[in-house]
Design a protein around this motif. Sequence first.
Motif, PDB file in Angstrom:
ATOM      1  N   HIS A  86       0.863  -1.177   0.000  1.00 56.78           N
ATOM      2  CA  HIS A  86       0.000   0.000   0.000  1.00 56.78           C
ATOM      3  C   HIS A  86       0.897   1.223   0.000  1.00 56.78           C
ATOM      4  O   HIS A  86       1.685   1.430   0.920  1.00 56.78           O
ATOM      5  N   GLY A  87       0.795   2.042  -1.039  1.00 53.75           N
ATOM      6  CA  GLY A  87       1.705   3.172  -1.194  1.00 53.75           C
ATOM      7  C   GLY A  87       1.217   4.475  -0.600  1.00 53.75           C
ATOM      8  O   GLY A  87       2.000   5.251  -0.063  1.00 53.75           O
ATOM      9  N   ASP A  88      -0.100   4.728  -0.688  1.00 52.97           N
ATOM     10  CA  ASP A  88      -0.611   6.018  -0.220  1.00 52.97           C
ATOM     11  C   ASP A  88      -2.128   5.931  -0.126  1.00 52.97           C
ATOM     12  O   ASP A  88      -2.749   5.066  -0.748  1.00 52.97           O
ATOM     13  N   GLN A  89      -2.692   6.850   0.631  1.00 54.96           N
ATOM     14  CA  GLN A  89      -4.141   6.920   0.800  1.00 54.96           C
ATOM     15  C   GLN A  89      -4.511   8.370   1.068  1.00 54.96           C
ATOM     16  O   GLN A  89      -3.828   9.045   1.829  1.00 54.96           O
ATOM     17  N   LYS A  90      -5.578   8.844   0.441  1.00 55.01           N
ATOM     18  CA  LYS A  90      -6.091  10.176   0.773  1.00 55.01           C
ATOM     19  C   LYS A  90      -7.598  10.191   0.577  1.00 55.01           C
ATOM     20  O   LYS A  90      -8.150   9.357  -0.156  1.00 55.01           O
ATOM     21  N   PHE A  91      -8.244  11.149   1.252  1.00 57.59           N
ATOM     22  CA  PHE A  91      -9.697  11.249   1.247  1.00 57.59           C
ATOM     23  C   PHE A  91     -10.116  12.691   1.034  1.00 57.59           C
ATOM     24  O   PHE A  91      -9.441  13.607   1.501  1.00 57.59           O
ATOM     25  N   ALA A  92     -11.252  12.872   0.365  1.00 59.31           N
ATOM     26  CA  ALA A  92     -11.896  14.186   0.245  1.00 59.31           C
ATOM     27  C   ALA A  92     -13.362  13.974   0.619  1.00 59.31           C
ATOM     28  O   ALA A  92     -14.119  13.366  -0.138  1.00 59.31           O
ATOM     29  N   HIS A  93     -13.725  14.473   1.798  1.00 54.19           N
ATOM     30  CA  HIS A  93     -15.070  14.264   2.339  1.00 54.19           C
ATOM     31  C   HIS A  93     -16.011  15.390   1.925  1.00 54.19           C
ATOM     32  O   HIS A  93     -15.666  16.565   2.023  1.00 54.19           O
ATOM     33  N   THR A  94     -17.205  15.006   1.481  1.00 55.76           N
ATOM     34  CA  THR A  94     -18.281  15.969   1.265  1.00 55.76           C
ATOM     35  C   THR A  94     -19.015  16.175   2.584  1.00 55.76           C
ATOM     36  O   THR A  94     -19.431  17.280   2.904  1.00 55.76           O
ATOM     37  N   ARG A  95     -19.171  15.094   3.329  1.00 53.28           N
ATOM     38  CA  ARG A  95     -19.768  15.126   4.664  1.00 53.28           C
ATOM     39  C   ARG A  95     -19.232  13.931   5.432  1.00 53.28           C
ATOM     40  O   ARG A  95     -18.696  12.992   4.847  1.00 53.28           O
ATOM     41  N   PRO A  96     -19.376  13.948   6.770  1.00 50.27           N
ATOM     42  CA  PRO A  96     -18.904  12.797   7.541  1.00 50.27           C
ATOM     43  C   PRO A  96     -19.743  11.546   7.262  1.00 50.27           C
ATOM     44  O   PRO A  96     -20.921  11.634   6.922  1.00 50.27           O
ATOM     45  N   THR A 131     -29.213   7.389  -1.157  1.00 46.24           N
ATOM     46  CA  THR A 131     -29.987   8.388  -1.908  1.00 46.24           C
ATOM     47  C   THR A 131     -29.203   8.895  -3.111  1.00 46.24           C
ATOM     48  O   THR A 131     -29.715   9.692  -3.887  1.00 46.24           O
ATOM     49  N   GLY A 132     -27.933   8.454  -3.232  1.00 44.51           N
ATOM     50  CA  GLY A 132     -27.080   8.920  -4.317  1.00 44.51           C
ATOM     51  C   GLY A 132     -26.215  10.106  -3.939  1.00 44.51           C
ATOM     52  O   GLY A 132     -25.429  10.593  -4.748  1.00 44.51           O
ATOM     53  N   GLU A 133     -26.334  10.575  -2.681  1.00 43.82           N
ATOM     54  CA  GLU A 133     -25.528  11.712  -2.231  1.00 43.82           C
ATOM     55  C   GLU A 133     -24.065  11.293  -2.106  1.00 43.82           C
ATOM     56  O   GLU A 133     -23.749  10.248  -1.522  1.00 43.82           O
ATOM     57  N   HIS A 134     -23.172  12.126  -2.650  1.00 41.57           N
ATOM     58  CA  HIS A 134     -21.737  11.881  -2.524  1.00 41.57           C
ATOM     59  C   HIS A 134     -21.324  12.103  -1.070  1.00 41.57           C
ATOM     60  O   HIS A 134     -21.702  13.094  -0.449  1.00 41.57           O
ATOM     61  N   VAL A 135     -20.553  11.164  -0.531  1.00 39.24           N
ATOM     62  CA  VAL A 135     -20.098  11.259   0.853  1.00 39.24           C
ATOM     63  C   VAL A 135     -18.599  11.528   0.908  1.00 39.24           C
ATOM     64  O   VAL A 135     -18.140  12.409   1.616  1.00 39.24           O
ATOM     65  N   VAL A 136     -17.826  10.751   0.157  1.00 40.67           N
ATOM     66  CA  VAL A 136     -16.370  10.885   0.208  1.00 40.67           C
ATOM     67  C   VAL A 136     -15.769  10.278  -1.062  1.00 40.67           C
ATOM     68  O   VAL A 136     -16.346   9.368  -1.658  1.00 40.67           O
TER      69      VAL A 136
END
Length: 150
Positions: A86-96, A131-136
């Motif tokens: 595993h080389g790297d991991q990152k996240f971009a959250h729209t909501r928790p 509901t189709g809402e983007h979370v992360v």
Amino acid sequence: MALDQSFVGRTYPPTPPYEVGREKIREFAEAIGDANPAYTDAEAAKALGHPDVIAPPTFVFAITFKAAGQVIEDPQLGLDYSRVVHGDQKFAHTRPVRAGDRLSVTSTIEAIKSMAGNDILDIRGEVHDETGEHVVTAWTKLVSRAPEEA
């Protein structure tokens, strides 16, 4: 053998929904040593404007990495997982992420590169609720080490 560049842009079907439970969130928060009460106490989370307990930001890794298994196990891609780190991991959250969420992940191969005989695979996981809402969005970088020379 280098991974096939034609797989860049390939998107895999969404995963079945994963139901996020309060106990899973609590266990994860304990495992990472984060005592934020919003992770374990519904009233504390509600005081912050959330409908229920929320998960630590990295909680979603377990869901997105499991979804990336569709990529990893694709026999046409030809990835030798025994050579992967595993080389790297990152996240971009729209909501928790919240208790009660039913989350599905759609994985896409964003890039395949070769460096010093190693293959580097970038996978993007788009996480949506029922509901189709983007979370992360989660990005996972896997490095397939070059075979050792005889």
